[in-house]
Design a protein around this motif. Structure first.
Motif, mmCIF file in Angstrom:
data_model
loop_
_atom_site.group_PDB
_atom_site.id
_atom_site.type_symbol
_atom_site.label_atom_id
_atom_site.label_comp_id
_atom_site.label_asym_id
_atom_site.label_seq_id
_atom_site.Cartn_x
_atom_site.Cartn_y
_atom_site.Cartn_z
ATOM 1 N N GLU A 194 29.994 26.447 43.629
ATOM 2 C CA GLU A 194 30.664 25.742 44.726
ATOM 3 C C GLU A 194 29.790 24.590 45.171
ATOM 4 O O GLU A 194 28.554 24.718 45.175
ATOM 5 C CB GLU A 194 30.856 26.665 45.950
ATOM 6 N N ILE B 105 32.605 38.522 43.029
ATOM 7 C CA ILE B 105 33.060 39.912 43.167
ATOM 8 C C ILE B 105 34.520 40.022 42.738
ATOM 9 O O ILE B 105 34.908 40.945 42.017
ATOM 10 C CB ILE B 105 32.858 40.404 44.615
ATOM 11 N N THR C 40 33.859 29.105 35.620
ATOM 12 C CA THR C 40 33.899 28.483 36.952
ATOM 13 C C THR C 40 33.852 26.973 36.810
ATOM 14 O O THR C 40 33.291 26.453 35.840
ATOM 15 C CB THR C 40 32.730 28.951 37.840
ATOM 16 N N HIS C 41 34.478 26.275 37.747
ATOM 17 C CA HIS C 41 34.313 24.817 37.815
ATOM 18 C C HIS C 41 34.448 24.351 39.251
ATOM 19 O O HIS C 41 35.191 24.910 40.053
ATOM 20 C CB HIS C 41 35.325 24.074 36.927
ATOM 21 N N PHE D 244 38.634 38.839 50.901
ATOM 22 C CA PHE D 244 37.242 38.505 51.225
ATOM 23 C C PHE D 244 36.648 39.498 52.232
ATOM 24 O O PHE D 244 35.458 39.768 52.207
ATOM 25 C CB PHE D 244 37.155 37.088 51.801
ATOM 26 N N ALA E 211 43.928 34.771 34.984
ATOM 27 C CA ALA E 211 42.579 35.092 34.486
ATOM 28 C C ALA E 211 42.472 34.731 33.011
ATOM 29 O O ALA E 211 43.470 34.782 32.282
ATOM 30 C CB ALA E 211 42.291 36.577 34.678
ATOM 31 N N TRP F 282 44.554 43.215 44.193
ATOM 32 C CA TRP F 282 44.050 42.186 45.095
ATOM 33 C C TRP F 282 42.839 42.724 45.863
ATOM 34 O O TRP F 282 42.809 43.910 46.238
ATOM 35 C CB TRP F 282 45.150 41.771 46.069
ATOM 36 N N SER G 87 38.763 42.022 39.541
ATOM 37 C CA SER G 87 40.098 41.791 38.990
ATOM 38 C C SER G 87 40.289 42.381 37.583
ATOM 39 O O SER G 87 41.254 43.122 37.357
ATOM 40 C CB SER G 87 40.395 40.294 39.029
ATOM 41 N N PRO G 88 39.382 42.130 36.625
ATOM 42 C CA PRO G 88 39.608 42.719 35.291
ATOM 43 C C PRO G 88 39.397 44.227 35.245
ATOM 44 O O PRO G 88 39.949 44.896 34.377
ATOM 45 C CB PRO G 88 38.572 42.008 34.401
HETATM 46 C C1 LIG Z 1 40.465 33.427 41.270
HETATM 47 C C2 LIG Z 1 39.420 32.808 42.171
HETATM 48 C C3 LIG Z 1 38.298 33.821 42.443
HETATM 49 C C4 LIG Z 1 38.810 31.571 41.445
HETATM 50 O O1 LIG Z 1 37.728 31.028 42.141
HETATM 51 P P1 LIG Z 1 37.658 29.472 42.542
HETATM 52 O O2 LIG Z 1 36.373 29.234 43.277
HETATM 53 O O3 LIG Z 1 38.927 29.091 43.202
HETATM 54 O O4 LIG Z 1 37.587 28.659 41.215
HETATM 55 P P2 LIG Z 1 36.535 28.708 40.016
HETATM 56 O O5 LIG Z 1 36.555 27.365 39.413
HETATM 57 O O6 LIG Z 1 35.205 29.260 40.387
HETATM 58 O O7 LIG Z 1 37.215 29.736 39.022
HETATM 59 C C5 LIG Z 1 38.422 29.411 38.416
HETATM 60 C C6 LIG Z 1 38.532 30.243 37.184
HETATM 61 O O8 LIG Z 1 38.575 31.613 37.556
HETATM 62 C C7 LIG Z 1 39.231 32.308 36.499
HETATM 63 N N1 LIG Z 1 40.170 33.254 37.088
HETATM 64 C C8 LIG Z 1 41.361 33.007 37.678
HETATM 65 N N2 LIG Z 1 41.899 34.161 38.088
HETATM 66 C C9 LIG Z 1 41.035 35.153 37.753
HETATM 67 C C10 LIG Z 1 41.048 36.563 37.912
HETATM 68 N N3 LIG Z 1 42.060 37.208 38.512
HETATM 69 N N4 LIG Z 1 40.007 37.275 37.437
HETATM 70 C C11 LIG Z 1 38.962 36.653 36.821
HETATM 71 N N5 LIG Z 1 38.891 35.304 36.648
HETATM 72 C C12 LIG Z 1 39.928 34.573 37.120
HETATM 73 C C13 LIG Z 1 39.908 31.269 35.609
HETATM 74 O O9 LIG Z 1 39.146 31.140 34.424
HETATM 75 C C14 LIG Z 1 39.798 30.006 36.430
HETATM 76 O O10 LIG Z 1 39.634 28.836 35.675
HETATM 77 P P3 LIG Z 1 40.784 28.281 34.698
HETATM 78 O O11 LIG Z 1 42.077 28.405 35.452
HETATM 79 O O12 LIG Z 1 40.395 26.894 34.397
HETATM 80 O O13 LIG Z 1 40.742 29.205 33.508
HETATM 81 C C15 LIG Z 1 39.987 32.317 43.531
HETATM 82 O O14 LIG Z 1 40.862 31.248 43.329
HETATM 83 C C16 LIG Z 1 40.732 33.394 44.296
HETATM 84 O O15 LIG Z 1 41.903 33.658 44.073
HETATM 85 N N6 LIG Z 1 40.069 34.006 45.290
HETATM 86 C C17 LIG Z 1 40.705 34.941 46.197
HETATM 87 C C18 LIG Z 1 40.275 36.378 45.964
HETATM 88 C C19 LIG Z 1 38.840 36.557 46.321
HETATM 89 O O16 LIG Z 1 38.000 35.760 45.987
HETATM 90 N N7 LIG Z 1 38.532 37.677 47.021
HETATM 91 C C20 LIG Z 1 37.187 37.981 47.436
HETATM 92 C C21 LIG Z 1 36.903 39.456 47.228
HETATM 93 S S1 LIG Z 1 35.377 39.963 47.988
#
Ligand SMILES: CC(C)(COP(=O)(O)OP(=O)(O)OC[C@H]1O[C@@H](n2cnc3c(N)ncnc32)[C@H](O)[C@@H]1OP(=O)(O)O)[C@@H](O)C(=O)NCCC(=O)NCCS
Length: 221
Positions: free
Chosen positions: A107, A149, A83-84, A163, A71, A160, A154-155
């Motif tokens: 996305e 979400i 996000t990217h 989804f 993060a 964990w 997470s912060p």
């Molecule tokens: C972390 C996660 C949410 C990132 O989303 P993503 O669509 O893959 O990628 P995005 O480009 O939108 O976001 C990536 C950025 O998220 C940020 N990120 C990574 N882990 C993070 C965390 N634990 N908390 C907050 N932000 C986080 C980072 O800034 C990252 O970019 P960077 O590595 O260049 O700094 C995703 O990879 C993940 O692990 N998802 C599984 C958990 C989940 O989504 N559960 C659903 C609950 S309802």
């Protein structure tokens, strides 16, 4: 992305030159030496946008390093999200005095395969999507909202969240979503864990975007 968030959140969307921008040394440490060029470019654009957004809040020259959990680590007194996705990158930053956490996600608007849909959406969410034939973007909206979400969860909570731990309801006309954390997950989570997350979304021909935030007053006692 600023169309989905209040005006006190500073949002920056990457311009082409941001992908070739400069990382501060503490930020570069968060990028693997083996990272491919495309990963370097998206990581760089995210950090450049994050620092530009911080600047709009009066926070200048500070790095946004990466935590061991991947993060972003926001400067004292601020919080935010990055996000990217192919061709799009954004950062959103706010003062901690205004908000506990901010989450954004973008996305590509793709049709998710059935097995992916099933790992992201609960049966009732899949049923809701199935009631909208021809609007094949709704599973992607669920995916994007649930990533937001997680970036909020997470912060705040630090654990964990799957989804399938969040049940999403979508207000199509208002372009808003609300997610309730399932009772079993909530029961095992620490005091203060929010039970409900809210956000907004936007569907364009090629891009699905989603964003939300949590204030201190929304944390459970
Ligand atoms: C972390 C996660 C949410 C990132 O989303 P993503 O669509 O893959 O990628 P995005 O480009 O939108 O976001 C990536 C950025 O998220 C940020 N990120 C990574 N882990 C993070 C965390 N634990 N908390 C907050 N932000 C986080 C980072 O800034 C990252 O970019 P960077 O590595 O260049 O700094 C995703 O990879 C993940 O692990 N998802 C599984 C958990 C989940 O989504 N559960 C659903 C609950 S309802």
């Amino acid at each position: 992305m600023d169309d989905l968030l209040p005006e006190w959140v500073a949002v920056e969307v990457a311009a082409e030159e941001d992908y070739a921008g400069r990382l501060l040394p503490e930020e570069a440490a968060g990028l693997s030496e083996r990272a491919v060029a495309s990963r370097r470019r998206e990581f760089t654009a995210g950090r450049v946008c994050a620092r530009r957004a911080l600047g709009r809040l009066g926070v200048h020259g500070l790095a946004v390093p990466t935590s061991p959990g991947r993060a972003p680590v926001w400067p004292e007194g601020t919080t935010g999200s990055i996000t990217h996705t192919a061709g799009y990158c954004a950062a959103a930053v706010a003062l901690r005095s205004d908000v506990r956490a901010v989450g954004i996600d973008a996305e590509r608007r793709t049709i998710l395969p059935g097995n992916v849909r099933g790992s992201i959406c609960l049966p009732e969410e899949l049923a809701w999507c199935a009631e909208r034939p021809g609007e094949d973007w709704w599973p992607a909206v669920h995916f994007s909202a649930k990533e937001v979400i997680y970036k909020l969860w997470s912060p705040i909570v630090g654990t964990w969240l799957d989804f399938l731990h969040a049940r999403l309801t979508i207000d199509v006309a208002a372009r808003e979503w609300e997610a309730r954390i399932l009772p079993g997950k909530l029961a095992e989570s620490p005091p203060g864990t929010p039970a409900v997350f809210r956000g907004r979304f936007h569907v364009a021909p090629d891009l699905v975007r989603s964003a939300g935030y949590v204030t201190d007053s929304e944390l459970r006692a």
